[in-house]
Motif scaffolding. Sequence first.
Motif, short mmCIF file in Angstrom:
data_model
loop_
_atom_site.label_atom_id
_atom_site.label_comp_id
_atom_site.label_asym_id
_atom_site.label_seq_id
_atom_site.Cartn_x
_atom_site.Cartn_y
_atom_site.Cartn_z
N THR A 133 0.71 -1.19 0.01
CA THR A 133 0.06 0.07 0.09
C THR A 133 0.75 1.14 0.13
O THR A 133 2.11 1.26 0.28
N LEU A 134 0.34 2.43 -0.32
CA LEU A 134 0.83 3.52 -0.41
C LEU A 134 1.23 3.99 1.07
O LEU A 134 2.45 4.39 1.43
N GLU A 135 0.27 3.80 2.09
CA GLU A 135 0.85 4.19 3.58
C GLU A 135 1.82 3.31 4.05
O GLU A 135 2.46 3.61 4.65
N TYR B 226 2.14 16.88 -1.16
CA TYR B 226 0.92 16.17 -1.54
C TYR B 226 0.90 14.90 -0.58
O TYR B 226 -0.20 14.17 -0.76
N GLY B 227 1.39 14.90 0.78
CA GLY B 227 1.41 13.81 1.56
C GLY B 227 2.03 12.44 1.10
O GLY B 227 1.61 11.58 1.86
N LEU B 228 2.78 12.46 0.51
CA LEU B 228 3.37 11.15 -0.12
C LEU B 228 4.60 10.67 0.97
O LEU B 228 4.95 9.44 0.73
N THR B 229 5.21 11.38 1.25
CA THR B 229 6.62 11.21 1.95
C THR B 229 6.64 10.81 3.66
O THR B 229 7.32 10.54 4.10
N GLY B 230 5.73 12.18 4.19
CA GLY B 230 5.87 11.96 5.74
C GLY B 230 6.93 13.08 6.15
O GLY B 230 7.37 12.91 7.48
N TRP B 231 7.54 13.74 5.46
CA TRP B 231 8.91 14.56 5.63
C TRP B 231 8.25 15.87 6.08
O TRP B 231 7.33 16.20 5.83
N THR B 232 9.18 16.45 6.88
CA THR B 232 8.61 17.86 7.25
C THR B 232 9.27 19.00 6.08
O THR B 232 9.90 18.46 5.15
#
Length: 500
Positions: free
Chosen positions: A95-97, A358-364
């Motif tokens: 999954t993407l998550e 876009y919320g794809l990495t979880g980075w700051t």
Amino acid sequence: RWALPMEMLAGSGEEMRAALWREGLVITTRTAHRGLLADYIAWSRPAITARAVTRTGWHGSAFVYPHRTEGDTEAEPIFYQSAHVEGVRLGVGGTLEGWRASIATPAAGNSRLVLALSAAFAAPCLGLLRAEGGGLHFKGESSTGKSTAIFAAASAWGPPAYVRSWRSTANALEGIATQHSDLLLCLDELRELPNVKDAGPVAYMLANGQGKGRANRDGTARAAASWRVLYLSTGEIGLSDLIAEGGGRTYAGQEVRVLDIPADAGAKLGMFERLPQGMKAGAFADALKDAAGTHYGHAGPAFVARLVAEHTEAREALRTARDAIAATLAPADAAGQVRRVAQRFALVAAAGELATEYGLTGWTDGEAAQAAAVCFRAWLGARGTAGAAEPAAMLAQVRRFLEAHGESRFAPMDGADNHATINRAGFRRETSEGTEYLILRESFREICTGFDHKAVAKVLADAGALTRDADGTATRSERLPGMKARVYVIGPAIWSDGNA
């Protein structure tokens, strides 16, 4: 789904049948009946007209994958057309998550990993900004984590099989590049390139996006393959090292197309700078590889879907971010070559920042930009100068010649050496500051092979290593043993730290 080139119906149609067999279509083995399949296809008249394209990536505002197109319309669907069904090894797993939680987020704080993952998002941005292609090559000893970084980046698009090997001919790499246009291309272990003499030409070819010109049987020119590729590469040696092994010389254009980035981040952890709590570097690398084989093929297509949906806005956001980041990377007095490299690092950073938005990495915010800055400084430090590469290469080439032949091909001016000087290039004399070399004009051209000898003389003079004549010319009239001639006088300053 496969867009069959109609030219494959010419002749016996064996290539077409072989491709269909591989995909599972059962075809009669009776020779007399085999032609019926080609007849059926040739005489079919579908109601829908489609546009066939021969490379992946951007076509207008639509993005073409080998087996589907993001953003095409019912009025004119777009198909990727190839003589082979098998192409770029895209695929989906997990999954993407799961990808974000097990690969992208743990990579934060590790500049090389973040740069590699950002490059996965930057590949489809080349077409949006009409940016030039090129490569990022992680260079370093084995077991530093280079393969981990490249497999992690590849997982944004597909399974571990998405990673290709440098063990391919130049022609094969041309075909692979066409299949990866506007997609990340991953090439592992540079030393496996079969012919080291191909290293320089292949670097130009992949970055320039243009295949070799070829002729049809009747002598007319065949359309050359084209692509836009950003590629990640790994190897224990760099491009310049491989070219030197093949007896060639690295040109500045090659160095700015394939960027050698030291794989060792300097934290005594190989590629890594920060590890998850309670985990050693080897275990972290194994965890990332395992995750890359479990969660893959989601992040890249999700990023492209947003680029297609917000085409104009995304392009402007990328351009603005790239230019702003590039301005912070290159020194004010940097040469044009360095500014070009800064633009590529900045594009990679901008793509990573947009993927984070876009919320794809979880980075700051700022993680991708910081990683690009660290890696750019590492590249610049390995290069040794923010100026143009050619002057440094010219000085190095003259030094290498003098180091190798300073005694054997330069006769002493005082005649103290009784040995005959074979293939003499000039004379040497001792001064209070060190050895001075008086190089005959034709021999100087030999030393400058690959460069304009006048440009080399200017660089030497600017570095204080060449003594000009009173009228400013590069050669001086000198009384030599048995002759009087004009020579290039190279002084001890050629060895100074400032010219090293």
